[in-house]
Design an enzyme around this catalytic site. Structure first.
Site, PDB file in Angstrom:
ATOM      1  CG  MET A  74      36.476  42.777  31.466  1.00 48.64           C
ATOM      2  SD  MET A  74      35.123  42.430  30.451  1.00 48.64           S
ATOM      3  CE  MET A  74      34.259  44.196  30.463  1.00 48.64           C
ATOM      4  CB  CYS A  75      38.118  37.952  36.556  1.00 50.65           C
ATOM      5  SG  CYS A  75      39.475  38.889  36.599  1.00 50.65           S
ATOM      6  CG  HIS A  76      37.002  33.966  31.818  1.00 56.80           C
ATOM      7  ND1 HIS A  76      37.963  34.906  31.547  1.00 56.80           N
ATOM      8  CD2 HIS A  76      36.358  33.828  30.624  1.00 56.80           C
ATOM      9  CE1 HIS A  76      37.835  35.159  30.141  1.00 56.80           C
ATOM     10  NE2 HIS A  76      36.812  34.499  29.816  1.00 56.80           N
ATOM     11  CG  MET A 112      43.296  39.192  37.495  1.00 57.14           C
ATOM     12  SD  MET A 112      44.190  40.702  37.746  1.00 57.14           S
ATOM     13  CE  MET A 112      42.893  41.581  38.620  1.00 57.14           C
ATOM     14  CD  GLU A 113      41.194  34.280  39.601  1.00 59.53           C
ATOM     15  OE1 GLU A 113      40.042  34.255  39.220  1.00 59.53           O
ATOM     16  OE2 GLU A 113      42.092  34.371  39.267  1.00 59.53           O
ATOM     17  CG  ASP A 127      37.175  45.668  59.559  1.00 58.93           C
ATOM     18  OD1 ASP A 127      36.650  46.723  59.804  1.00 58.93           O
ATOM     19  OD2 ASP A 127      36.483  44.600  59.910  1.00 58.93           O
TER      20      ASP A 127
END
Length: 156
Positions: A74-76, A112-113, A127
């Site tokens: 739901m992130c734009h 969120m970014e 990794d």
């Protein structure tokens, strides 16, 4: 209770931000990777076989920030006007601290970014170091602060 990501029929949807004012927004997130003494030593002395770990993790974190809307439903998709990943090697604690900052001028925030940037950078460190020692942990990921928007400023 009103849920913002469900329509009147109870179906998931992306919130409409078209009527919101554009404001300057910034968010910084934090996370850490706990590693072995051997990994810390190899990082400090640039002896990792896979290359310059933190340089690669920095680029990966930035790329992750730019792809946030593709992996969080739901992130734009937003224009990121600036982003930065910083690391602090805590030799005594055998930890790598990650700081991720995202900036925009827009109708929705960049929390969120910033959080995605930390996660992708941490996963990249894992990794690139797992061939030395798989006993690493990624933890303490959280939003440190954010500014701008309707909800105002936040500090953890």
């Amino acid at each position: 209770m009103d849920f913002t990501h469900f329509n009147k029929d109870g179906k998931a949807y992306m919130v409409d931000v078209s009527e919101k004012n554009k404001t300057k927004r910034e968010a910084t997130a934090f996370g850490k990777v706990k590693v072995s003494k051997e990994i810390i030593s190899k990082l400090i002395n640039n002896q990792m076989k896979k290359g310059e770990v933190l340089g690669v993790a920095r680029v990966a974190g930035i790329m992750g920030m730019k792809k946030t809307s593709e992996i969080i439903p739901m992130c734009h998709p937003i224009f990121i006007s600036g982003c930065e990943i910083k690391f602090e090697i805590k030799e005594e604690e055998c930890e790598i601290h990650i700081y991720s900052t995202a900036k925009t001028v827009g109708e929705t925030g960049v929390e969120m970014e910033a959080l995605t940037g930390v996660n992708v950078a941490a996963l990249t460190i894992y990794d690139m170091c797992k061939s030395v020692d798989k006993r690493m942990s990624i933890s303490d990921i959280h939003l440190l602060n954010k500014s701008g928007g309707k909800s105002g400023d936040f500090k953890f």
